[in-house]
Design a protein around this motif. Sequence first.
Motif, short mmCIF file in Angstrom:
data_model
loop_
_atom_site.label_atom_id
_atom_site.label_comp_id
_atom_site.label_asym_id
_atom_site.label_seq_id
_atom_site.Cartn_x
_atom_site.Cartn_y
_atom_site.Cartn_z
N GLU A 12 0.83 -1.20 0.00
CA GLU A 12 0.00 0.00 0.00
C GLU A 12 0.86 1.25 0.00
OE1 GLU A 12 -3.24 -0.10 -0.40
OE2 GLU A 12 -3.24 -2.29 -0.30
N ARG A 13 0.37 2.26 -0.69
CA ARG A 13 1.07 3.55 -0.80
C ARG A 13 0.20 4.64 -0.21
NH1 ARG A 13 1.05 0.65 -5.49
NH2 ARG A 13 3.00 0.35 -6.59
N VAL A 14 0.85 5.70 0.23
CA VAL A 14 0.14 6.88 0.72
C VAL A 14 0.98 8.10 0.36
CG1 VAL A 14 1.19 6.88 3.03
CG2 VAL A 14 -1.10 7.85 2.72
N SER A 15 0.31 9.17 0.04
CA SER A 15 1.00 10.42 -0.25
C SER A 15 1.52 11.03 1.05
CB SER A 15 0.03 11.40 -0.91
OG SER A 15 0.61 12.69 -0.96
N GLY A 16 2.68 11.65 0.97
CA GLY A 16 3.22 12.34 2.13
C GLY A 16 2.35 13.49 2.59
N ALA A 23 -3.93 7.88 6.77
CA ALA A 23 -2.99 6.75 6.73
C ALA A 23 -3.46 5.65 7.69
CB ALA A 23 -1.59 7.22 7.10
N ALA A 24 -3.88 6.02 8.88
CA ALA A 24 -4.34 5.02 9.85
C ALA A 24 -5.57 4.29 9.35
CB ALA A 24 -4.62 5.69 11.19
N CYS A 25 -6.48 5.01 8.72
CA CYS A 25 -7.68 4.37 8.16
C CYS A 25 -7.31 3.42 7.03
CB CYS A 25 -8.67 5.43 7.67
SG CYS A 25 -9.45 6.35 9.01
N LEU A 26 -6.35 3.81 6.21
CA LEU A 26 -5.89 2.93 5.14
C LEU A 26 -5.27 1.66 5.71
CD1 LEU A 26 -5.45 2.48 2.10
CD2 LEU A 26 -3.33 3.79 2.30
N MET A 27 -4.45 1.82 6.76
CA MET A 27 -3.86 0.65 7.41
C MET A 27 -4.95 -0.27 7.97
SD MET A 27 -0.67 2.17 9.56
CE MET A 27 0.79 2.80 8.77
N ARG A 28 -5.93 0.33 8.61
CA ARG A 28 -7.02 -0.46 9.17
C ARG A 28 -7.81 -1.17 8.07
NH1 ARG A 28 -11.57 3.16 10.83
NH2 ARG A 28 -11.80 3.06 8.57
N ASP A 29 -8.18 -0.44 7.05
CA ASP A 29 -9.03 -1.00 5.99
C ASP A 29 -8.32 -2.06 5.17
OD1 ASP A 29 -10.93 0.78 6.90
OD2 ASP A 29 -10.67 2.19 5.23
N ARG A 30 -7.01 -1.93 5.00
CA ARG A 30 -6.24 -2.88 4.19
C ARG A 30 -5.50 -3.91 5.05
NH1 ARG A 30 -5.99 -0.34 -0.97
NH2 ARG A 30 -8.05 0.59 -1.08
N VAL A 48 8.68 5.53 4.61
CA VAL A 48 7.63 4.61 5.02
C VAL A 48 7.02 5.14 6.31
CG1 VAL A 48 8.64 2.54 3.95
CG2 VAL A 48 9.21 3.11 6.31
N VAL A 49 5.79 4.75 6.54
CA VAL A 49 5.15 5.04 7.82
C VAL A 49 4.54 3.73 8.31
CG1 VAL A 49 2.93 5.81 6.85
CG2 VAL A 49 3.65 6.63 9.09
N THR A 50 4.76 3.44 9.57
CA THR A 50 4.27 2.20 10.16
C THR A 50 3.23 2.51 11.23
OG1 THR A 50 5.93 2.13 11.91
CG2 THR A 50 6.52 1.09 9.80
N ASP A 51 2.51 1.47 11.62
CA ASP A 51 1.56 1.64 12.71
C ASP A 51 2.29 2.06 13.98
OD1 ASP A 51 2.79 -0.86 12.87
OD2 ASP A 51 0.91 -1.98 12.98
N ARG A 52 3.51 1.60 14.16
CA ARG A 52 4.31 2.00 15.32
C ARG A 52 4.67 3.48 15.26
NH1 ARG A 52 9.62 2.01 17.59
NH2 ARG A 52 9.62 1.02 19.64
N ASP A 53 4.99 3.97 14.05
CA ASP A 53 5.27 5.40 13.89
C ASP A 53 4.07 6.23 14.33
OD1 ASP A 53 7.79 4.90 12.75
OD2 ASP A 53 6.98 4.93 10.70
N ALA A 74 6.79 10.22 8.99
CA ALA A 74 7.32 9.06 8.26
C ALA A 74 8.80 8.89 8.51
CB ALA A 74 7.06 9.24 6.76
N THR A 75 9.27 7.69 8.33
CA THR A 75 10.70 7.40 8.39
C THR A 75 11.27 7.64 7.00
OG1 THR A 75 10.37 5.74 10.10
CG2 THR A 75 12.42 5.60 8.83
N ILE A 76 12.20 8.57 6.94
CA ILE A 76 12.84 8.93 5.68
C ILE A 76 14.22 8.25 5.65
CG2 ILE A 76 13.58 10.88 4.23
CD1 ILE A 76 10.54 10.78 4.86
#
Length: 184
Positions: A12-16, A23-30, A48-53, A74-76
């Motif tokens: 999955e991708r997300v725009s910065g 982003a959290a909703c996308l993580m949840r839904d996917r 990247v961005v993680t649920d932990r981030d 995000a982690t760059i």
Amino acid sequence: MKCADLMNREFERVSGTATVLEAACLMRDRSVGLLVVLGALPDQPVGVVTDRDLAIRVCAEGLSSTETLVDQVATIGLVSCIEQEELETVEARMGEAQKSRIIVTDTTGQIVGVLSLTDILRGDRAGRAVRTANAVLARETTPHAPLSSIHITPSTRQEEDAAVRHEAPPVMGEHRGSMKEFPS
């Protein structure tokens, strides 16, 4: 074995410029724990961005999920590999960077997948996967039993049922009000 043999091409991708709520909703839904963050150029990952981030950099800091943008948390500086790299080389890179997920690109730098520790555990020989897991998890501060003591073997339902029947009984405690106290 090459990274391409084990990597997950469905990521999955997300725009910065998306909000962390999006982003959290996308993580949840996917049902994913990592999103590749894209910058201005399509298919060029910038982080990247993680649920932990989200938990540590947004929730724990009391930031607004509707006002904070993904590129702010995000982690760059991606740890990545090329899809045709040998898995052994990439496992070492993951261990050195203590990353459980790594971005996979083609030779032109286009992202083609994500390789996770789970992918390695599922698809590679158990011994190598456990060594990689030990290196990645070295950052954890809570002491655990060494992963080398875990024996990863395929099992059948009958074998699992047999193992359950031979387990020690659960810890028994006394019920006192709304709390359960366990003997020392």
